[in-house]
Write a protein that holds these residues in place. Structure first.
Motif, PDB file in Angstrom:
ATOM      1  N   MET A   1       0.760  -1.108   0.190  1.00 40.65           N
ATOM      2  CA  MET A   1      -0.078   0.120  -0.007  1.00 40.65           C
ATOM      3  C   MET A   1       0.933   1.281  -0.069  1.00 40.65           C
ATOM      4  N   ARG A   2       0.245   2.293  -0.632  1.00 39.79           N
ATOM      5  CA  ARG A   2       1.031   3.681  -0.475  1.00 39.79           C
ATOM      6  C   ARG A   2       0.118   4.186   0.663  1.00 39.79           C
ATOM      7  N   VAL A   3       0.699   4.642   1.856  1.00 41.56           N
ATOM      8  CA  VAL A   3       0.019   5.179   2.965  1.00 41.56           C
ATOM      9  C   VAL A   3       0.776   6.391   3.365  1.00 41.56           C
ATOM     10  N   PHE A   4      -0.198   7.359   3.430  1.00 36.99           N
ATOM     11  CA  PHE A   4      -0.104   8.973   3.856  1.00 36.99           C
ATOM     12  C   PHE A   4      -0.265   8.899   5.275  1.00 36.99           C
ATOM     13  N   VAL A   5       1.069   9.519   5.939  1.00 34.25           N
ATOM     14  CA  VAL A   5       1.212   9.326   7.312  1.00 34.25           C
ATOM     15  C   VAL A   5       1.288  10.937   7.973  1.00 34.25           C
ATOM     16  N   THR A   6       0.425  11.513   8.539  1.00 34.95           N
ATOM     17  CA  THR A   6       0.737  12.889   9.315  1.00 34.95           C
ATOM     18  C   THR A   6       1.208  12.361  10.799  1.00 34.95           C
ATOM     19  N   GLY A   7       2.028  13.502  11.253  1.00 32.16           N
ATOM     20  CA  GLY A   7       2.895  13.165  12.466  1.00 32.16           C
ATOM     21  C   GLY A   7       3.922  12.048  12.077  1.00 32.16           C
ATOM     22  N   ALA A   8       4.432  11.857  11.024  1.00 29.80           N
ATOM     23  CA  ALA A   8       5.211  10.862  10.578  1.00 29.80           C
ATOM     24  C   ALA A   8       6.537  10.901  11.184  1.00 29.80           C
ATOM     25  N   THR A   9       6.953  12.012  11.559  1.00 32.17           N
ATOM     26  CA  THR A   9       8.323  12.085  12.491  1.00 32.17           C
ATOM     27  C   THR A   9       8.145  12.242  13.906  1.00 32.17           C
ATOM     28  N   GLY A  10       6.895  12.058  14.469  1.00 35.48           N
ATOM     29  CA  GLY A  10       6.574  12.424  16.001  1.00 35.48           C
ATOM     30  C   GLY A  10       6.808  11.041  16.726  1.00 35.48           C
ATOM     31  N   PHE A  11       6.620  11.045  17.826  1.00 33.28           N
ATOM     32  CA  PHE A  11       6.974  10.136  18.891  1.00 33.28           C
ATOM     33  C   PHE A  11       6.330   8.624  18.417  1.00 33.28           C
ATOM     34  N   ILE A  12       5.006   8.596  18.079  1.00 28.79           N
ATOM     35  CA  ILE A  12       4.332   7.558  17.586  1.00 28.79           C
ATOM     36  C   ILE A  12       4.451   7.331  16.168  1.00 28.79           C
ATOM     37  N   GLY A  13       4.272   8.439  15.561  1.00 30.46           N
ATOM     38  CA  GLY A  13       4.439   8.394  14.092  1.00 30.46           C
ATOM     39  C   GLY A  13       5.728   7.686  13.394  1.00 30.46           C
ATOM     40  N   SER A  14       6.728   8.104  13.925  1.00 31.38           N
ATOM     41  CA  SER A  14       8.146   7.470  13.368  1.00 31.38           C
ATOM     42  C   SER A  14       8.074   6.034  13.793  1.00 31.38           C
ATOM     43  N   ALA A  15       7.380   5.550  14.782  1.00 32.90           N
ATOM     44  CA  ALA A  15       7.487   4.156  15.099  1.00 32.90           C
ATOM     45  C   ALA A  15       6.435   3.406  13.868  1.00 32.90           C
ATOM     46  N   ILE A  16       5.360   4.310  13.557  1.00 30.28           N
ATOM     47  CA  ILE A  16       4.350   3.602  12.592  1.00 30.28           C
ATOM     48  C   ILE A  16       5.138   3.500  11.381  1.00 30.28           C
ATOM     49  N   VAL A  17       5.879   4.825  10.866  1.00 33.96           N
ATOM     50  CA  VAL A  17       6.610   4.728   9.500  1.00 33.96           C
ATOM     51  C   VAL A  17       7.568   3.690   9.407  1.00 33.96           C
ATOM     52  N   ALA A  18       8.303   3.275  10.788  1.00 34.52           N
ATOM     53  CA  ALA A  18       9.315   2.147  10.689  1.00 34.52           C
ATOM     54  C   ALA A  18       8.680   0.751  10.252  1.00 34.52           C
ATOM     55  N   GLU A  19       7.639   0.564  11.145  1.00 33.27           N
ATOM     56  CA  GLU A  19       6.998  -0.840  10.641  1.00 33.27           C
ATOM     57  C   GLU A  19       6.093  -0.812   9.189  1.00 33.27           C
ATOM     58  N   LEU A  20       5.609   0.443   8.782  1.00 33.24           N
ATOM     59  CA  LEU A  20       5.148   0.293   7.374  1.00 33.24           C
ATOM     60  C   LEU A  20       6.074  -0.071   6.444  1.00 33.24           C
ATOM     61  N   VAL A  21       7.193   0.731   6.685  1.00 38.01           N
ATOM     62  CA  VAL A  21       8.264   0.328   5.602  1.00 38.01           C
ATOM     63  C   VAL A  21       9.351  -0.869   5.817  1.00 38.01           C
ATOM     64  N   SER A  22       9.180  -1.380   6.960  1.00 39.45           N
ATOM     65  CA  SER A  22       9.710  -2.795   7.256  1.00 39.45           C
ATOM     66  C   SER A  22       8.674  -3.828   6.603  1.00 39.45           C
ATOM     67  N   ALA A  23       7.328  -3.630   6.331  1.00 38.88           N
ATOM     68  CA  ALA A  23       6.676  -4.599   5.971  1.00 38.88           C
ATOM     69  C   ALA A  23       6.501  -4.425   4.535  1.00 38.88           C
ATOM     70  N   GLY A  24       7.223  -3.299   3.957  1.00 38.89           N
ATOM     71  CA  GLY A  24       6.870  -3.123   2.486  1.00 38.89           C
ATOM     72  C   GLY A  24       6.163  -2.072   1.692  1.00 38.89           C
ATOM     73  N   HIS A  25       5.565  -1.383   2.731  1.00 43.07           N
ATOM     74  CA  HIS A  25       4.612  -0.303   2.303  1.00 43.07           C
ATOM     75  C   HIS A  25       5.476   0.809   1.584  1.00 43.07           C
ATOM     76  N   GLU A  26       4.920   1.531   0.936  1.00 44.49           N
ATOM     77  CA  GLU A  26       5.417   2.871   0.581  1.00 44.49           C
ATOM     78  C   GLU A  26       4.668   3.997   1.352  1.00 44.49           C
ATOM     79  N   VAL A  27       5.669   4.613   2.134  1.00 46.03           N
ATOM     80  CA  VAL A  27       5.154   5.791   3.199  1.00 46.03           C
ATOM     81  C   VAL A  27       5.349   6.959   2.507  1.00 46.03           C
TER      82      VAL A  27
END
Length: 298
Positions: A1-27
């Motif tokens: 999936m291509r996922v749009f993430v707001t707060g992507a460099t924040g405390f929780i958002g950065s962890a979300i981005v790391a998991e999505l990228v690790s799973a092969g999603h386009e962030v």
């Protein structure tokens, strides 16, 4: 999936981005500064410049993606109402962009919005009181978007989401204890806060994106309720100072704007929808995390 993430460099958002990228999603991460943009590139995400008040940017980010995770919020409690309204307008713009698409939208909320003093895990009513109540309208927008063809869900976060980089309530409590020479709790300190680690919370957002039923509420709760006295005693141990009870009428003088939140009993259980996604917290609990991971470094 291509996922749009707001707060992507924040405390929780950065962890979300790391998991999505690790799973092969386009962030596609929202960035309002060069520093945020650089952090996103370093994390393996693409950069989408904009802010919560740049509605055209939000609309484009949502419309060109397969799903949205919205964690951004302006955390200035002196302007909380204004910032909550900015958030609501941003949510409206993104939901409008997704209307009729069947795409997922996962928003962030808090367990403190739930009716206070409840121990019923399926109770998804919203409190009408307290400083955070204005965000209830944003919750409703997301949940009701299911009727508009959006696979929408809300993740209710605990008052303390902990882990490395935490700058929220617990670090403020530690700062107050250091300044006052003792760690305070109100009365017997028997009122409770639920808690969750940022990594576990991030995982629930990702599960919600993939599998949450439209119009659902997810409860990111790893620990149902830690007594405030236990939190204060852990702070006291970490700082090498005493823990002390204060009377309710002394709370505002000690805690300031935090007094309302400190006084709440917010025991919360994981609801059936969340459990049904197979979410299993794996990280350290709050008290152990505070002692082991640098919460008391000056």
């Amino acid at each position: 999936m291509r996922v749009f993430v707001t707060g992507a460099t924040g405390f929780i958002g950065s962890a979300i981005v790391a998991e999505l990228v690790s799973a092969g999603h386009e962030v596609l991460g929202l960035a309002r500064s060069d520093a945020s943009a650089a952090a996103l590139v370093s994390a393996g995400a693409m950069v989408h410049r904009g802010s919560l008040e740049d509605h055209e940017s939000l609309r484009e980010g949502a419309a060109t993606s397969d799903g949205v995770i919205h964690t951004a919020f302006i955390h200035d409690f002196s302007q909380f109402e204004a910032n909550a309204l900015i958030d609501r307008k941003a949510i409206t713009v993104m939901l409008d962009a997704l209307e009729g698409s069947g795409k997922p939208f996962v928003g962030a909320s808090g367990t403190m919005l739930s009716v206070l003093h409840t121990e019923t895990p399926e109770d998804e009513q919203v409190s009408v009181g307290g400083p955070g109540a204005i965000r209830a309208g944003s919750d409703a927008l997301v949940i009701q978007a299911a009727k508009r063809g959006v696979k929408s869900s809300v993740v209710r976060l605990t008052p303390t989401v902990h882990g490395r980089g935490d700058k929220a309530f617990v670090p403020r409590m530690i700062e107050l204890a250091r300044n006052n020479g003792f760690a305070a709790y109100i009365g017997e300190g028997a009122n409770r806060w639920p808690a969750v680690h940022r990594i576990d919370a991030a995982h629930l957002f990702c599960l919600g994106l993939q599998s949450a039923p439209a119009g659902s509420v997810l409860t990111a709760v790893a620990e149902n309720g830690i007594e405030m006295r236990a939190i204060a005693e852990t702070i006291a141990k970490g700082l090498g100072i005493p823990a002390r009870s204060i009377a309710p009428e002394e709370a505002e003088a000690y805690f300031g704007w935090l007094a309302f939140f400190i006084s709440i009993d917010n025991f919360t259980q994981v609801n059936t929808v969340t459990a049904g996604l197979g979410w299993q917290p794996t990280q350290l609990g709050l008290l152990d995390d505070m002692i082991q991971n640098g919460y008391f470094n000056a």
